[in-house]
Design an enzyme around this catalytic site. Structure first.
Site, mmCIF file in Angstrom:
data_model
loop_
_atom_site.group_PDB
_atom_site.id
_atom_site.type_symbol
_atom_site.label_atom_id
_atom_site.label_comp_id
_atom_site.label_asym_id
_atom_site.label_seq_id
_atom_site.Cartn_x
_atom_site.Cartn_y
_atom_site.Cartn_z
ATOM 1 N N GLY A 1 -58.029 52.849 126.038
ATOM 2 C CA GLY A 1 -58.369 52.013 127.176
ATOM 3 C C GLY A 1 -58.036 52.731 128.460
ATOM 4 O O GLY A 1 -57.482 53.832 128.454
ATOM 5 N N HIS A 2 -58.357 52.096 129.527
ATOM 6 C CA HIS A 2 -58.158 52.676 130.847
ATOM 7 C C HIS A 2 -56.666 52.684 131.219
ATOM 8 O O HIS A 2 -55.954 51.715 130.967
ATOM 9 C CB HIS A 2 -58.951 51.888 131.888
ATOM 10 N N GLY A 3 -56.233 53.769 131.835
ATOM 11 C CA GLY A 3 -54.842 53.882 132.282
ATOM 12 C C GLY A 3 -53.868 53.878 131.118
ATOM 13 O O GLY A 3 -54.106 54.517 130.091
#
Length: 146
Positions: free
Chosen positions: A8-10
């Site tokens: 996922g993002h970050g």
């Protein structure tokens, strides 16, 4: 056993994996693959390739990603298209990951996907609606009458 790649993002993937460790402890064949600011899809594809090298060849693989159609999803799609033993679920959350960890030694990937749909429905609750149901239940007498 179903192996798991979380992305996922970050810091989403590492945080989700860390939260699951608080409950389940250390688990084999669960890999967090973060997609960090400034990285492109090629970098993420390379990270997936490295993660897949940590997973037994005979293992079914489940990608848990944050957003349908996001870069983590898109980077995994070519692998899913080529594989007979891999799939992906978007909208990953802690109840979903815990369900996977609890059942992954006892079910096939196809069975797991069906269960995850149900877990997602069950884990989504609106507090005010839940409290209203509880209040209504407390107004029902022991004989089932209001």
């Amino acid at each position: 056993m179903i192996s798991v790649i979380i992305s996922g993002h970050g810091d989403f993937a590492t945080a989700l994996e860390g939260s699951s460790k608080m409950i389940f402890g250390e688990e084999d064949h669960v890999v967090a693959v973060p997609f960090l600011r400034g990285e492109g899809i090629q970098t993420l594809e390379e990270k997936y390739k490295q993660a897949l090298e940590e997973i037994p060849l005979e293992s079914e693989v489940l990608f848990l990603v944050d957003i349908f159609g996001g870069t983590p999803y898109n980077a995994a799609t070519p692998y899913i298209l080529k594989s007979q033993t891999a799939d992906m679920v978007s909208g990953a959350n802690l109840p979903m990951l815990l369900e996977v960890l609890a059942m992954r030694e006892h079910v096939t990937l196809r069975e797991m996907l069906g269960r995850l749909k149900k877990v997602n429905e069950e884990s989504f609750q609106v507090c005010s609606e839940h409290l209203k149901k509880l209040q209504q239940m407390s107004q029902i007498g022991e004989d089932g009458l209001l």
